[in-house]
Design an enzyme around this catalytic site. Structure first.
Site, PDB file in Angstrom:
ATOM      1  N   CYS A   6       3.863 -16.446  31.609  1.00 20.83           N
ATOM      2  CA  CYS A   6       2.678 -17.116  31.060  1.00 20.83           C
ATOM      3  C   CYS A   6       3.079 -18.294  30.175  1.00 20.83           C
ATOM      4  CB  CYS A   6       1.856 -16.102  30.259  1.00 20.83           C
ATOM      5  SG  CYS A   6       0.547 -16.840  29.278  1.00 20.83           S
ATOM      6  N   CYS A   9       2.267 -17.731  26.432  1.00 18.22           N
ATOM      7  CA  CYS A   9       3.184 -16.770  25.814  1.00 18.22           C
ATOM      8  C   CYS A   9       4.515 -17.451  25.503  1.00 18.22           C
ATOM      9  CB  CYS A   9       3.414 -15.570  26.730  1.00 18.22           C
ATOM     10  SG  CYS A   9       2.087 -14.340  26.716  1.00 18.22           S
ATOM     11  N   GLY A  94     -13.386 -22.908  35.193  1.00 13.40           N
ATOM     12  CA  GLY A  94     -12.407 -23.998  35.122  1.00 13.40           C
ATOM     13  C   GLY A  94     -11.174 -23.677  34.295  1.00 13.40           C
ATOM     14  N   HIS A 101      -7.812 -18.574  25.511  1.00 20.20           N
ATOM     15  CA  HIS A 101      -7.674 -19.615  24.494  1.00 20.20           C
ATOM     16  C   HIS A 101      -9.016 -20.270  24.228  1.00 20.20           C
ATOM     17  CE1 HIS A 101      -6.900 -21.438  28.447  1.00 20.20           C
ATOM     18  NE2 HIS A 101      -7.486 -22.534  27.969  1.00 20.20           N
ATOM     19  N   HIS A 103     -10.635 -23.898  22.877  1.00 24.23           N
ATOM     20  CA  HIS A 103     -10.420 -25.309  22.578  1.00 24.23           C
ATOM     21  C   HIS A 103     -11.248 -25.652  21.337  1.00 24.23           C
ATOM     22  CE1 HIS A 103      -8.735 -26.320  26.653  1.00 24.23           C
ATOM     23  NE2 HIS A 103      -9.475 -25.288  27.014  1.00 24.23           N
TER      24      HIS A 103
END
Ligand code: AMP
Ligand code: ZN
Length: 115
Positions: A6, A9, A94, A101, A103
């Site tokens: 990942c 990670c 998307g 996560h 943004h």
């Protein structure tokens, strides 16, 4: 737990460099490599959770930690006039990196509002 395949990670572990702006026991945050606004920060839980669809009562404390970090990071980044927090989930949302996560986007009046 770290997933060696990942990207995020590997950013959290320092194996892949990033411009870190915030870190605590549970959260890591860094500048997006392709910023969509003057301030564009990616906020991730240190534990690997693939996407919003994998959030459950057993891991939601990591999500809470991300949201507790948001106002701290926003203040440090000078986003006194507001900002937007976005999560893209899986293919239709998307999402391109399969590590949950958020943004944090701001630093200008954001126009591209869809909701
Ligand atoms: P998403 O499309 O919601 O999965 O967001 C993934 C984000 O990660 C995109 O905005 C990318 O620009 C950003 N990104 C990809 N690779 C890196 C990297 N090495 N360092 C910082 N941001 C990255
Ligand atoms: Zn991961």
């Amino acid at each position: 737990m770290k997933d060696d395949s990942c990207l995020f990670c590997r950013i959290i572990s320092g194996e892949i460099p990033s411009t870190s702006v915030y870190e605590d026991e549970n959260v890591f945050a860094f500048k997006d490599i392709n910023p969509q606004a003057p301030v564009h920060i990616v906020i991730v839980p240190k534990d690997h959770i693939s996407c919003a669809d994998d959030i459950s009562s057993t891991n939601s404390s990591a999500v809470a930690a991300c949201f507790e970090a948001i106002p701290v990071i926003a203040k440090e980044q000078g986003l006194t006039n507001g900002y937007r927090v976005i999560n893209n989930c899986k293919e239709d949302g998307g999402q391109s990196v399969m590590h949950l996560h958020f943004h944090l986007i701001g630093g200008k009046k954001l126009a591209e509002k869809i909701v």
